[in-house]
Design an enzyme around this catalytic site. Structure first.
Site, PDB file in Angstrom:
ATOM      1  N   PHE A 112       0.855  -1.381   0.353  1.00  0.00           N
ATOM      2  CA  PHE A 112       0.005   0.223  -0.391  1.00  0.00           C
ATOM      3  C   PHE A 112       1.108   1.363  -0.108  1.00  0.00           C
ATOM      4  O   PHE A 112       1.820   1.515   0.819  1.00  0.00           O
ATOM      5  CB  PHE A 112      -0.539  -0.073   1.241  1.00  0.00           C
ATOM      6  CG  PHE A 112      -2.404   1.048   1.559  1.00  0.00           C
ATOM      7  CD1 PHE A 112      -3.460   0.674   0.774  1.00  0.00           C
ATOM      8  CD2 PHE A 112      -1.489   2.033   2.072  1.00  0.00           C
ATOM      9  CE1 PHE A 112      -4.183   1.967   0.559  1.00  0.00           C
ATOM     10  CE2 PHE A 112      -3.011   3.330   2.223  1.00  0.00           C
ATOM     11  CZ  PHE A 112      -4.418   2.793   1.080  1.00  0.00           C
ATOM     12  N   ASP A 183       1.993  -6.261   7.917  1.00  0.00           N
ATOM     13  CA  ASP A 183       1.308  -5.210   7.659  1.00  0.00           C
ATOM     14  C   ASP A 183       0.186  -6.143   7.463  1.00  0.00           C
ATOM     15  O   ASP A 183       0.009  -6.838   6.261  1.00  0.00           O
ATOM     16  CB  ASP A 183       1.411  -4.304   6.912  1.00  0.00           C
ATOM     17  CG  ASP A 183       0.149  -3.282   6.895  1.00  0.00           C
ATOM     18  OD1 ASP A 183      -1.059  -3.254   7.258  1.00  0.00           O
ATOM     19  OD2 ASP A 183       0.507  -2.090   7.153  1.00  0.00           O
ATOM     20  N   TYR A 208     -10.379  -0.348  10.672  1.00  0.00           N
ATOM     21  CA  TYR A 208     -11.651   0.144  10.278  1.00  0.00           C
ATOM     22  C   TYR A 208     -12.477  -0.845   8.773  1.00  0.00           C
ATOM     23  O   TYR A 208     -13.184  -0.805   8.560  1.00  0.00           O
ATOM     24  CB  TYR A 208     -12.104   1.765   9.904  1.00  0.00           C
ATOM     25  CG  TYR A 208     -10.694   1.931   8.927  1.00  0.00           C
ATOM     26  CD1 TYR A 208     -10.260   1.500   7.810  1.00  0.00           C
ATOM     27  CD2 TYR A 208      -9.342   2.318   9.602  1.00  0.00           C
ATOM     28  CE1 TYR A 208      -9.103   2.207   6.926  1.00  0.00           C
ATOM     29  CE2 TYR A 208      -8.302   2.517   9.126  1.00  0.00           C
ATOM     30  CZ  TYR A 208      -7.879   2.447   7.755  1.00  0.00           C
ATOM     31  OH  TYR A 208      -7.409   2.886   7.083  1.00  0.00           O
ATOM     32  N   LYS A 209     -11.188  -1.732   8.332  1.00  0.00           N
ATOM     33  CA  LYS A 209     -12.251  -2.320   7.112  1.00  0.00           C
ATOM     34  C   LYS A 209     -12.724  -3.884   8.455  1.00  0.00           C
ATOM     35  O   LYS A 209     -13.865  -3.776   8.613  1.00  0.00           O
ATOM     36  CB  LYS A 209     -10.178  -2.725   6.506  1.00  0.00           C
ATOM     37  CG  LYS A 209      -9.898  -1.700   6.094  1.00  0.00           C
ATOM     38  CD  LYS A 209      -8.721  -2.234   5.527  1.00  0.00           C
ATOM     39  CE  LYS A 209      -7.775  -0.338   4.801  1.00  0.00           C
ATOM     40  NZ  LYS A 209      -7.032  -0.747   4.751  1.00  0.00           N
ATOM     41  N   ARG A 355     -12.735  -3.627  -7.110  1.00  0.00           N
ATOM     42  CA  ARG A 355     -12.462  -4.667  -5.808  1.00  0.00           C
ATOM     43  C   ARG A 355     -13.775  -5.173  -5.456  1.00  0.00           C
ATOM     44  O   ARG A 355     -14.526  -4.365  -5.483  1.00  0.00           O
ATOM     45  CB  ARG A 355     -11.554  -3.724  -5.009  1.00  0.00           C
ATOM     46  CG  ARG A 355     -10.997  -4.205  -3.877  1.00  0.00           C
ATOM     47  CD  ARG A 355     -10.057  -3.840  -3.514  1.00  0.00           C
ATOM     48  NE  ARG A 355     -10.417  -2.578  -2.768  1.00  0.00           N
ATOM     49  CZ  ARG A 355      -9.992  -1.727  -1.901  1.00  0.00           C
ATOM     50  NH1 ARG A 355      -8.258  -2.935  -1.984  1.00  0.00           N
ATOM     51  NH2 ARG A 355     -10.178  -1.008  -0.994  1.00  0.00           N
TER      52      ARG A 355
HETATM   53  C1  LIG Z   1      -5.526   0.636   4.786  1.00  0.00           C
HETATM   54  C2  LIG Z   1      -4.052   0.246   4.687  1.00  0.00           C
HETATM   55  C3  LIG Z   1      -3.253   1.849   5.242  1.00  0.00           C
HETATM   56  C4  LIG Z   1      -4.456   3.425   5.110  1.00  0.00           C
HETATM   57  O1  LIG Z   1      -3.524   3.915   6.452  1.00  0.00           O
HETATM   58  P1  LIG Z   1      -4.471   4.280   7.777  1.00  0.00           P
HETATM   59  O2  LIG Z   1      -2.842   5.528   8.017  1.00  0.00           O
HETATM   60  O3  LIG Z   1      -5.168   3.911   8.837  1.00  0.00           O
HETATM   61  O4  LIG Z   1      -5.364   5.241   6.592  1.00  0.00           O
HETATM   62  C5  LIG Z   1      -2.014   1.789   5.014  1.00  0.00           C
HETATM   63  N1  LIG Z   1      -1.831   0.643   4.816  1.00  0.00           N
HETATM   64  C6  LIG Z   1      -1.937  -0.234   3.930  1.00  0.00           C
HETATM   65  C7  LIG Z   1      -1.528  -1.824   3.768  1.00  0.00           C
HETATM   66  C8  LIG Z   1      -3.660  -0.640   4.019  1.00  0.00           C
HETATM   67  O5  LIG Z   1      -4.395  -1.376   3.309  1.00  0.00           O
END
Ligand SMILES: *Cc1c(COP(=O)(O)O)cnc(C)c1O
Length: 396
Positions: A112, A183, A208-209, A355
């Site tokens: 990400f 992660d 939050y996911k 997705r």
């Molecule tokens: C959703 C996601 C994020 C988002 O980070 P926030 O700081 O919570 O906005 C970061 N890394 C990955 C791999 C994600 O899927």
């Protein structure tokens, strides 16, 4: 396979089939009353006494223990706070300090972007020859060499759902003397994770996911129990201090996982998440995984039969895939807008990915069939080919 479906525990708007719980989980029925209770009975009545009387200060650890149960982490190894980007930075900075003679952070191009940006920011600050090296996901194993300080990867690719083998890659990282950071943003609440078996030093993730903690819910950080009393927290905030209320002018890291706390916890968000975590108490993650795979397989089969112009972008083997299915389509943005307009909510990821997330706590086979019918109508009738669907929103 035990049934994990508990639709009645979620607020799902009439006429919506929600295939985006991988971006923002829906609201559990019991959350509004819990948050209202914290506001009306605790904040309003107790005022500052709530920190002690209502246990606000202990929430990051208490909720961390609940999250830990889903990811194979023992009590006392997970704590909540901040957002995932911040926790990535913190874990990475702590990990780098554990290998002072090495200069390379290894990640992959499927990660990400925020994780990669945080790493770039960190190496820029460190200077002294530190670099971030990114390779294609399939080349990670071959790129692990004895110059790597930290291997930083996301288990499930946010675009395609492709999974890394956590145990195998962690073993390779350790064999070459590197520290491993995973992660779990698209893993926690989506599939079984066993951090103890994986043996990585650090893991982070958001809530939050798949964990339905609500927009802006706090992130989690895991530190392997044998390291938790020696790791340097990197973000040395007062609530990670050994005795915050001594107001000592010098930082002394706190005991155990508490040292990874930074500042004041977001109590309202923490309460929403704590309530949402109750839904997991009786869920067997193996059953959840089996149900997720069944929904995904049904979806792929029905889409490919009815909408051959959508090209599967996810691995075909369900065991190589997280809890989402992605398809490529040149006009994917407009197509997803048209699908959303008809009540099926998924999302679009640039450049051409449509997705769809699968969350067996509130989705069943009937939902999948109904969603495919709508997607097929949009695609086969070219209903997406309308200017109204081509204007990009800020959030896709
Ligand atoms: C959703 C996601 C994020 C988002 O980070 P926030 O700081 O919570 O906005 C970061 N890394 C990955 C791999 C994600 O899927």
């Amino acid at each position: 396979m035990a049934n994990v479906l508990k639709k009645e525990c979620f607020i799902l708007p009439e006429g919506i089939i929600y295939l985006d719980g991988n971006s923002l989980g829906p609201m559990p029925v019991d959350v509004p009353a819990r948050v209202a209770g914290v506001m009306n009975e605790e904040w309003a009545q107790m005022l500052i006494r709530g920190w002690n009387k209502a246990g606000w200060m202990a929430m990051p650890g208490d909720v961390g223990t609940a999250v830990g149960r889903l990811i194979g982490a023992p009590a006392g190894s997970v704590v909540m706070g901040d957002t995932l980007s911040i926790k990535v930075y913190q874990a990475l900075a702590s990990a780098v300090k554990m290998r002072p003679d090495r200069r390379v952070i290894l990640s992959d191009t499927g990660n990400f972007p925020s994780d990669l940006y945080m790493a770039e920011g960190l190496v820029g600050l460190l200077g002294q020859g530190y670099t971030l090296r990114t390779v294609a996901p399939e080349d990670v194993a071959g790129a692990i060499g004895d110059d790597i300080a930290v291997v930083m990867l996301t288990e499930v690719d946010y675009r395609t759902g492709r999974m890394h083998d956590m145990k195998a890659i962690t073993e390779m990282a350790h064999a070459s003397g590197a520290v491993m950071l995973w992660d779990l943003a698209h893993s926690a609440g989506a599939l079984p994770v066993d951090l103890t078996a994986a043996n990585c030093e650090f893991a982070v993730g958001c809530t939050y996911k798949y964990l339905n903690g609500g927009p802006g819910a706090p992130a989690f950080i895991y530190v392997r129990p044998d390291l938790v009393d020696t790791v340097e927290p990197a973000l040395a905030g007062w609530l990670g201090h050994r005795a915050p209320f001594d107001f000592d002018l010098n930082y002394k890291a706190g005991r155990g996982i508490d040292r990874m706390r930074v500042g004041t916890p977001p109590v309202l968000q923490m309460a929403a998440l704590q309530e949402a975590m109750k839904l997991w108490e009786d869920v067997d993650m193996a059953d959840l995984r089996a149900a997720s795979i069944a929904l995904q397989e049904q979806f792929i089969q029905e889409i490919e039969a009815q909408v051959p112009q959508l090209i599967l972008a996810s691995p075909r083997d369900p065991h190589q895939r997280g809890s989402q299915v992605s398809f490529r389509f040149e006009h994917g943005y407009a197509a997803m807008q048209a699908v959303i307009d008809r009540g099926v909510i998924g999302d679009f990821r640039a450049p051409d990915i449509m997705r769809f997330g699968f969350t067996p706590l509130y989705l069943d086979a009937g939902d999948v069939t109904a969603a495919v019918t709508i997607i097929a109508d949009v695609m086969n009738g070219n209903l997406w080919d309308d200017d109204a669907y081509k204007v990009r929103n800020a959030v896709t």
